[in-house]
Write a protein that holds these residues in place. Structure first.
Motif, short mmCIF file in Angstrom:
data_model
loop_
_atom_site.label_atom_id
_atom_site.label_comp_id
_atom_site.label_asym_id
_atom_site.label_seq_id
_atom_site.Cartn_x
_atom_site.Cartn_y
_atom_site.Cartn_z
N ASP A 1 2.83 10.53 -37.86
CA ASP A 1 2.16 9.90 -39.00
C ASP A 1 0.95 9.10 -38.52
OD1 ASP A 1 3.97 10.94 -40.78
OD2 ASP A 1 5.14 9.09 -40.97
N ILE A 2 0.08 8.78 -39.46
CA ILE A 2 -1.07 7.89 -39.22
C ILE A 2 -1.01 6.79 -40.27
CG2 ILE A 2 -3.59 7.68 -39.24
CD1 ILE A 2 -3.75 10.62 -38.42
N THR A 3 -1.14 5.55 -39.83
CA THR A 3 -1.10 4.42 -40.76
C THR A 3 -2.28 3.50 -40.51
OG1 THR A 3 1.32 4.50 -40.80
CG2 THR A 3 0.27 2.48 -41.59
N GLY A 4 -3.07 3.25 -41.55
CA GLY A 4 -4.14 2.26 -41.46
C GLY A 4 -5.21 2.58 -40.45
N MET A 5 -5.62 3.82 -40.32
CA MET A 5 -6.66 4.21 -39.38
C MET A 5 -8.01 4.28 -40.08
SD MET A 5 -7.11 7.85 -37.39
CE MET A 5 -5.81 7.58 -36.18
N GLN A 6 -9.05 3.74 -39.44
CA GLN A 6 -10.41 3.88 -39.95
C GLN A 6 -11.25 4.64 -38.93
OE1 GLN A 6 -12.57 0.28 -40.93
NE2 GLN A 6 -14.01 1.42 -42.22
N VAL A 7 -12.00 5.63 -39.41
CA VAL A 7 -12.81 6.44 -38.53
C VAL A 7 -14.09 5.67 -38.18
CG1 VAL A 7 -13.98 8.65 -38.23
CG2 VAL A 7 -11.91 8.52 -39.64
N PRO A 8 -14.38 5.48 -36.89
CA PRO A 8 -15.58 4.73 -36.49
C PRO A 8 -16.86 5.50 -36.77
CG PRO A 8 -13.96 4.89 -34.69
CD PRO A 8 -13.55 5.87 -35.74
N ALA A 9 -17.97 4.79 -36.73
CA ALA A 9 -19.28 5.41 -36.92
C ALA A 9 -19.51 6.49 -35.87
CB ALA A 9 -20.37 4.35 -36.84
N GLY A 10 -20.10 7.59 -36.28
CA GLY A 10 -20.43 8.66 -35.35
C GLY A 10 -19.26 9.54 -34.95
N LYS A 11 -18.09 9.33 -35.57
CA LYS A 11 -16.88 10.08 -35.20
C LYS A 11 -16.33 10.85 -36.40
CE LYS A 11 -16.60 7.97 -31.08
NZ LYS A 11 -16.62 8.65 -29.77
N VAL A 12 -15.46 11.80 -36.10
CA VAL A 12 -14.67 12.48 -37.13
C VAL A 12 -13.24 12.59 -36.63
CG1 VAL A 12 -16.63 13.81 -38.03
CG2 VAL A 12 -15.18 14.80 -36.25
N LEU A 13 -12.33 12.75 -37.59
CA LEU A 13 -10.93 13.00 -37.26
C LEU A 13 -10.63 14.46 -37.58
CD1 LEU A 13 -8.06 11.98 -36.46
CD2 LEU A 13 -7.69 11.53 -38.91
N VAL A 14 -10.01 15.15 -36.63
CA VAL A 14 -9.66 16.56 -36.84
C VAL A 14 -8.15 16.72 -36.74
CG1 VAL A 14 -11.88 17.41 -35.98
CG2 VAL A 14 -9.98 17.12 -34.38
N LEU A 15 -7.61 17.60 -37.60
CA LEU A 15 -6.19 17.92 -37.59
C LEU A 15 -6.02 19.42 -37.73
CD1 LEU A 15 -4.69 15.26 -40.07
CD2 LEU A 15 -4.75 15.12 -37.57
#
Length: 207
Positions: A152-166
């Motif tokens: 699971d992921i809880t309370g994550m914020q993606v920083p500037a210049g980044k992406v989250l991939v799944l």
């Protein structure tokens, strides 16, 4: 022509190289540069993106989607679009440099929650009704949760210049939950369509 009057072998070889080999090499070089800069293909190595992508699928990759790069390097010549939620992207793993294909699920500034394999972005659940599908604007992803949803992921914020991939196979994917965020400007290209699938042959299945 008398053999004594023929040019030496070295001269004839040089003339052949100029006439035949050099243009061929130039053409091959241009094709390689175009492949590295404009479009390429990727062979899916695993089931981490099932059911969207199957192992062995051959995928067309648009190299211009996120910027025009100097051939054979990672240097950007011309900035273009940025990765968007729901797009399937090809990139080098921050963990070990292995080239991977995953779905971009969150971009800079997004607040991310993931529970039992289902995403919420900025407080909005992405699940479509009670189905195993998520909607990313005009794009929709069908999930494989047969092995559960993974971490699971809880309370994550993606920083500037980044992406989250799944991966779409949430319980069987080595993705951003393990190796972290990916630099948006380092993504190799956007996967456009599957053009070949084992057992089906040539096809055109847009992603």
């Amino acid at each position: 022509m008398d053999s004594a009057a023929r040019p030496p072998m070295s001269h004839r070889l040089l003339a052949w190289l100029k006439k035949e080999a050099v243009p061929l090499l130039v053409m091959l070089g241009l094709l390689a540069a175009a492949r590295d800069t404009l479009a390429n293909h990727y062979v899916v190595p695993s089931g981490s993106m099932q059911p969207t992508l199957q192992p062995g699928d051959r995928v067309v990759v648009d190299m211009r989607a996120y910027g025009l790069r100097l051939p054979f390097t990672g240097h950007t010549l011309l900035a273009a679009g940025t990765p968007q939620r729901g797009e399937v992207a090809v990139f080098d793993s921050p963990a070990d440099g292995t080239r991977l294909i995953k779905r971009v699920v969150a971009v800079a500034g997004d607040q991310v929650q993931l529970h039992d394999g289902y995403l919420s972005i900025n407080g909005r659940p992405l699940q479509v009704g009670t189905s195993r599908s998520e909607t990313f604007g005009q794009r929709q992803a069908t999930l494989d949760l047969d092995l559960g949803g993974g971490p699971d992921i809880t309370g994550m914020q993606v920083p500037a210049g980044k992406v989250l991939v799944l991966g779409d196979h949430r319980g069987n994917s080595f993705d951003g939950r393990f190796f972290g965020f990916v630099d948006a400007d380092r993504i190799y290209g956007r996967a456009v369509a599957v053009y070949y699938r084992r057992g089906h042959g040539l096809e055109w299945q847009r992603l």
